[in-house]
Write an enzyme that holds these catalytic residues in place. Structure first.
Site, short mmCIF file in Angstrom:
data_model
loop_
_atom_site.label_atom_id
_atom_site.label_comp_id
_atom_site.label_asym_id
_atom_site.label_seq_id
_atom_site.Cartn_x
_atom_site.Cartn_y
_atom_site.Cartn_z
CG HIS A 46 -1.97 1.03 1.22
ND1 HIS A 46 -2.73 1.32 2.32
CD2 HIS A 46 -2.40 1.87 0.25
CE1 HIS A 46 -3.57 2.29 2.04
NE2 HIS A 46 -3.40 2.65 0.79
CD GLU B 299 -2.91 2.35 -4.07
OE1 GLU B 299 -3.76 3.22 -4.26
OE2 GLU B 299 -3.09 1.36 -3.33
#
Length: 453
Positions: free
Chosen positions: A74, A77
């Site tokens: 995450h 990202e």
């Protein structure tokens, strides 16, 4: 096209004719990079995605063995949009905003995709920017700490959504200790603890030429796109000269799941109780996945479904009620959800389970089978009007399933599903352990007594 087409990893060039005179082509570069395109006649835009087979489940095992890497997927990202040696974060944003394009990313349990949708004339720009982001992100230490705060705010927002909380708890319950049971975005504790060095190691291990899949759909010329991708990657620091085969796809052998918690209750001062019920489902490549789609459609996939009609229309016990069946390479889940007035959660849960038992005992009607086939065929056809869906279909087919299934083949498979198939699968699902997650102004004891958990 009359049947599914396999996507072998040792075939450098592949062409597939599709419905409506479409054409899918795939090229595997010597470095292992895979490039897939679907030309859509008459389109004036294109959607392109850069995929890596690294999701939240990969933060242990192949990447490392310490919990300090939780949340790295995450984090990446976010960080890949924060700048490269040749572009600042603002430069990346301006590149797409100035042409009216869309760009974003999605992190899942098994992959990460960075994508953009632009006019056909702006596709070369999108290739250059996305290639730069994926290969040459700086992971600047200052930006890293800034994004730590942003991600914590994102997780706090999700924690305020009771349905999100119930979903995360249910995955943990059904999947037990399997890495798929971990939250995609990480936990606040993991995000606070993870270091830039750990995320950098994750980036180096998972973002390599033979990990990369580029898929594009719309107004795209395959040969021109391949040439542009090659040129843009050549400007990076990636080693493109050493021959490599694409990374092997994940094992699709179903794993034995440890029985999770039968009941998880999170007490929160909300107006509704959010209840999710889950059982083990099918892996993504299971031959019964089309049967599962029909089962889900009949059971909880629309306004004419059994759950919607029984729980909402006849009894008025919920506003939102549905089912769905996410699947992954080696595990899957069948889920039911309802949001209801506190105090009714036990009755609603038992009603959802009893409807599944009734389906397994009595099967479905010919009319339900016909409606489900029509719903699924129609929604698939409508979705494919969008280049985003076609781009995603290419990426997921290459990374996870290893075969390309056109609309005509999907419709053919639906036509072969029988009522007996659906009833048999429902019975198989009910053989698994039931897990329940509930969020709202309720307690463990009261809820457990109500549902008999």
């Amino acid at each position: 096209m009359n049947s599914a087409v396999n996507l072998p990893l040792d075939l450098p060039e592949l062409s597939i004719g599709t419905a409506a005179e479409g054409l899918v082509r795939r090229t595997i570069l010597p470095s292992g990079v895979r490039i897939l395109t679907e030309h859509i006649p008459g389109s004036r835009s294109a959607t392109i995605g850069y995929w890596v087979a690294a999701g939240s489940r990969d933060e242990l095992g192949a990447v490392g063995t310490t919990p300090s890497r939780y949340g790295s997927t995450h984090f990446l990202e976010h960080l890949l949009f924060k700048g490269t040696p040749t572009r600042t974060a603002l430069d990346i944003a301006i590149a797409f905003d100035s042409v009216g394009g869309e760009h974003n990313a999605v992190t899942s349990k098994e992959y990460t995709c960075y994508y953009a949708k632009v006019r056909d004339a702006d596709l070369p720009m999108a290739v250059d920017v996305l290639s730069d982001m994926v290969t040459s992100a700086l992971l600047d230490p200052v930006e890293f700490e800034t994004e730590r705060g942003v991600i914590l705010e994102e997780l706090a927002m999700a924690e305020d959504d009771p349905s999100d909380v119930a979903g995360e708890r249910l995955f943990e319950a059904v999947l037990g200790g399997h890495p798929l049971g971990r939250p995609v975005g990480g936990t606040p504790e993991a995000i606070r603890a993870v270091t830039r060095e750990a995320v950098w190691e994750h980036f180096k291990a998972a973002y390599r030429p033979n990990d990369l899949v580029v898929s594009a759909a719309g107004a795209v010329d395959h040969d021109e796109l391949v040439a542009r991708v090659v040129a843009s990657l050549a400007r990076s620091e990636w080693d493109l000269d050493t021959p490599a085969t694409p990374r092997a796809r994940r094992s699709t052998t179903p794993v034995a799941l440890d029985a999770g918690h039968p009941l998880t209750v999170v007490t929160k001062p909300t107006e509704q109780a959010s209840v999710m019920v889950g059982l083990p489902g099918l892996v993504a490549t299971d031959e019964r996945r089309t049967v599962m789609a029909v089962l889900n459609s009949v059971f909880g996939g629309g306004m004419s479904s059994r759950l919607f009609q029984e729980v909402r229309e006849r009894r008025g016990l919920a506003y939102s009620v549905y089912s769905y069946a996410p699947s992954y390479s080696d595990a899957g889940i069948f889920l039911m959800y309802a949001g209801c007035t506190p105090g009714r959660e036990g009755a609603v849960t038992e009603l959802m389970l009893s409807e599944l038992r009734r389906l397994a005992d009595d099967g479905i009607t010919a009319d339900e089978l016909r409606r489900a086939s029509g719903q699924l065929s129609g929604s698939a056809a409508l979705a494919l009007e969008d280049s985003d869906t076609r781009m995603s279909r290419l990426g997921r087919s290459e990374l996870t399933i290893g075969e390309f299934v056109d609309l005509d083949e999907s419709v053919r498979r639906l036509s072969e599903v029988t009522a007996d198939d659906v009833q048999e699968l429902a019975a198989t699902i009910l053989e698994g352990s039931v897990s329940i997650a509930a969020v709202g102004p309720i307690t463990d004891d009261a809820f457990a007594a109500t549902v008999g958990a």
